[in-house]
Design an enzyme around this catalytic site. Sequence first.
Site: not given
Length: 412
Positions: A215-216
């Site tokens: 993620d991210e």
Amino acid sequence: GRAGVTLTAREPAGLFHAVQTLRQLLPAAVERDSRQRGPWKVAGGTITDTPRYAYRAAMLDVSRHFFTVDQVKRYIDQLALYKINTLHLHLSDDQGWRIAIDSWPRLAAYGGSTQVGGGPGGYYTKAQYRDLVRYATSRHLEVVPEIDMPGHTNAALASYAELNCDGVAPPLYTGTAVGFSSLCAPKEITYDFVDDVVRELAALTPGRYLHIGGDEAHSTSHADYMEFMRRTQAIVAKYGKTVVGWHQLTGAEQVKGAVAQYWGYDATGAAERAQVAEATKVGTKLILSPADRTYLDMKYDRNTDLGQSWAGLVEVDRSYDWDPAAYLAGAGVDPGAVLGVEAPLWSETLSTSDHIERMAFPRLPGVAEIGWSPQSARNWDTYKVRLAAQGPRLTALGIDYYRSPVVPWPAE
Ligand code: TNX
């Protein structure tokens, strides 16, 4: 019968879960840890019960703030009471690396030495981690360990200069920003590192799954992300585990049998939802953790002292009142692609068991029911009455839950 209760199940987990139901049929005082006066009566009848979803999970972020083995065991007991059968442990992030890895010892020794706010942090030795897994197993929870990569890796990058593209180790990080760190996808040593970590973690994991985050990754180029996720998934498969990743994984090619954990919310765009739906067409399964429903670190209302609000305020009714089969149907996700639900608890603002419990309760039992009961048996107006009856039980267990005004709690 009049003289007793008979429990039968196809598998040991079923018997364990039947006992949890029986606990809830007995008076709340059974949950106290001191001797209580009887007699304890249970209403007569027959219950035939079976879960809607096989994957009913909670996640604890032990990276932003470290939680000891005893604190995690306490949470495991609370999860087991509501028939949660999976514990996802977020074992690494920018602020701390929490699991001993023999081939890269500075990860835990240095990378685990602090946490958000600059406190001393901590990590699990392999013996402690095995003890935790055994404890979870004894309560029929499967542990899913997560090493978040290629972003959320400052603790690792600080521990080993050679993992950085520029060869310079950054300082340890104790703030709460996201998206600033990345493993170096073009460097070969990165995959030696991933191979060692995944091999050692897989050896500690009797469960099927190994979560690789994903993620991210705002500091990783798209090309690097694609390459890193491709090679890392292959390593997880080599060690016999099923890949789980946050749903950004669907932006890369997925290994066969991969699982994506959806953490979008009402404001998530159509293109992102469509990408997730597209992934299910090639066989990728989904765990649903919509942030504006299941994120236990979201504030309940404006006055909640703990938590965050980037996905909005999540009162108990909002957390309960949604259907996993319908949630992404508009984007084209077939209900059969959904493995189940998970309630993550991120710990930027949480550092004690009391904090965990005030955020998890009473929303966690709602997520557990979403995972267990058929949609036809679920409705907020009847649920809130059943949830209210849990209040005295939580009190008897010493759980300091949030007295939500939308639940008709009995006087205690
Ligand atoms: C987003 S959810 C994150 C986490 C934060 C969380 C706080 C996800 C996959 N990434 O890094 O802790 O928000 O709510």
